[in-house]
Design an enzyme around this catalytic site. Structure first.
Site, PDB file in Angstrom:
ATOM      1  N   LYS A   1     -29.495  16.274  32.722  1.00  0.00           N
ATOM      2  CA  LYS A   1     -30.792  16.461  32.066  1.00  0.00           C
ATOM      3  C   LYS A   1     -30.610  17.349  30.856  1.00  0.00           C
ATOM      4  O   LYS A   1     -29.985  18.412  30.940  1.00  0.00           O
ATOM      5  CB  LYS A   1     -31.778  17.101  33.044  1.00  0.00           C
ATOM      6  CG  LYS A   1     -33.106  17.451  32.381  1.00  0.00           C
ATOM      7  CD  LYS A   1     -34.227  17.533  33.357  1.00  0.00           C
ATOM      8  CE  LYS A   1     -34.415  18.915  33.930  1.00  0.00           C
ATOM      9  NZ  LYS A   1     -35.728  19.067  34.566  1.00  0.00           N
TER      10      LYS A   1
HETATM   11  C1  5RP Z   1     -37.024  23.895  34.686  1.00  0.00           C
HETATM   12  C2  5RP Z   1     -36.685  22.473  34.752  1.00  0.00           C
HETATM   13  C3  5RP Z   1     -37.782  21.494  34.560  1.00  0.00           C
HETATM   14  O1  5RP Z   1     -37.688  20.554  35.579  1.00  0.00           O
HETATM   15  C4  5RP Z   1     -37.653  20.825  33.220  1.00  0.00           C
HETATM   16  O2  5RP Z   1     -37.743  21.766  32.208  1.00  0.00           O
HETATM   17  C5  5RP Z   1     -38.664  19.660  33.027  1.00  0.00           C
HETATM   18  O3  5RP Z   1     -39.957  20.125  32.936  1.00  0.00           O
HETATM   19  P1  5RP Z   1     -40.730  20.199  31.546  1.00  0.00           P
HETATM   20  O4  5RP Z   1     -40.999  18.768  31.145  1.00  0.00           O
HETATM   21  O5  5RP Z   1     -41.992  20.943  31.851  1.00  0.00           O
HETATM   22  O6  5RP Z   1     -39.842  20.892  30.550  1.00  0.00           O
HETATM   23  O7  5RP Z   1     -35.571  22.091  34.956  1.00  0.00           O
HETATM   24  O8  5RP Z   1     -35.867  24.633  34.624  1.00  0.00           O
END
Ligand code: 5RP
Length: 282
Positions: A173
């Site tokens: 991610k």
């Molecule tokens: C926090 C995360 C969240 O899952 C990620 O940031 C996704 O959420 P958003 O779309 O609100 O940024 O890993 O550490």
């Protein structure tokens, strides 16, 4: 690839179209009661049927998600820092594989902090987590967390994503950035894009569209869905881009149509989002 691992991955990334819509609700693990996620059950319930998977912590899974769901869980297994603490990158693995199996999760997730004070600790932990998870055929999602001092640019993000993949992460991610193809081209495993801070709905749709065009399998979106004044129309519009190949105009049209049909839920209706109030008229 081991059958179990392949099967779990197929629950998260649809093998028919290689796309994925993950709903992120794990923010409380270091942010505490995040705005509009104060009551996780209320936030998650109306959205659950529209996502392919749910990213969360074990506490929220146990207390706030029905065990009758068929939606696969992506369990965050790292933590140990808070927004008011000394250093956000000082995370450890806080959940065992036995516990992940007991919770019947389809993947485990952890953050790695490339370029931060605790870079070494989090990268080594990622390698160890992959080794432990692969024993049971459980995929690992590596979250490339970005410190304040590090820019969200292709050079840095491609470094972080590649390191995660080299450690054996099955999905990475990261954030969308200019020259995003550079990040996806140099990462041998699927990339899913984090939504980031709340932005106007149409911009979040554009981010989703650009991410997929740039080679991501989809989005792992949180705040841009449940901090919207219209979370159900928002997740359905994002879904139309991820799975329905809608463009931004089509998705935004769908969003506006659904807004007319759906009244905002109570939790969101009672407390207008500051960002929405100031910047947006939809
Ligand atoms: C926090 C995360 C969240 O899952 C990620 O940031 C996704 O959420 P958003 O779309 O609100 O940024 O890993 O550490």
């Amino acid at each position: 690839m081991d059958w179990g691992l392949q099967n779990r991955l197929a629950k998260i990334i649809n093998p028919q179209n290689n796309r994925s819509l993950m709903l992120a609700v794990d923010h409380g693990y270091f942010l505490g009661p995040t705005e509009r996620l104060e009551n996780p059950k209320k936030t998650i319930s109306p959205l659950l049927k529209y996502c392919d998977s749910l990213m969360l912590t074990r506490g929220v899974q146990r207390t706030s998600v029905t065990a009758n769901t068929s939606v696969p869980m992506v369990l965050r297994v790292s933590g140990g820092a808070s927004i008011i603490g000394e250093d956000l990158s000082q995370e450890q693995i806080t959940v065992t594989m036995k516990e992940a199996i007991r919770l019947n999760v389809s993947a485990v997730a952890m953050s790695m902090f490339v370029g931060s004070k605790y870079e070494n600790q989090t990268i080594v932990n990622l390698g160890r987590l992959v080794s432990a998870a692969e024993e049971y055929g459980i995929p690992v999602l590596a979250v490339t967390a970005v410190g304040k001092e590090l820019g969200k640019d292709a050079r840095y993000l491609s470094l972080a994503c590649r390191i995660a993949a080299e450690q054996g992460a099955h999905i990475v991610k990261t954030y969308y950035c200019d020259d995003f193809e550079k990040v996806t081209d140099s990462c041998p495993v699927p990339i899913i894009v984090a939504g980031g801070k709340k932005i106007p709905e149409r911009e979040a749709m554009q981010l989703t569209y650009n991410s997929i065009k740039g080679g991501a399998v989809g989005v792992d979106m949180g705040r841009n869905i449940w901090q919207s004044d219209n979370p159900v129309p928002m997740i359905r519009a994002i879904r139309s881009i991820v799975h329905g190949n809608a463009n931004v105009d089509q998705a935004f049209k769908l969003y506006n149509q659904l807004c007319k049909e759906n009244k905002p839920n109570k939790q969101n209706k009672n407390k207008p989002n500051k960002q929405n109030k100031n910047k947006q008229k939809t």
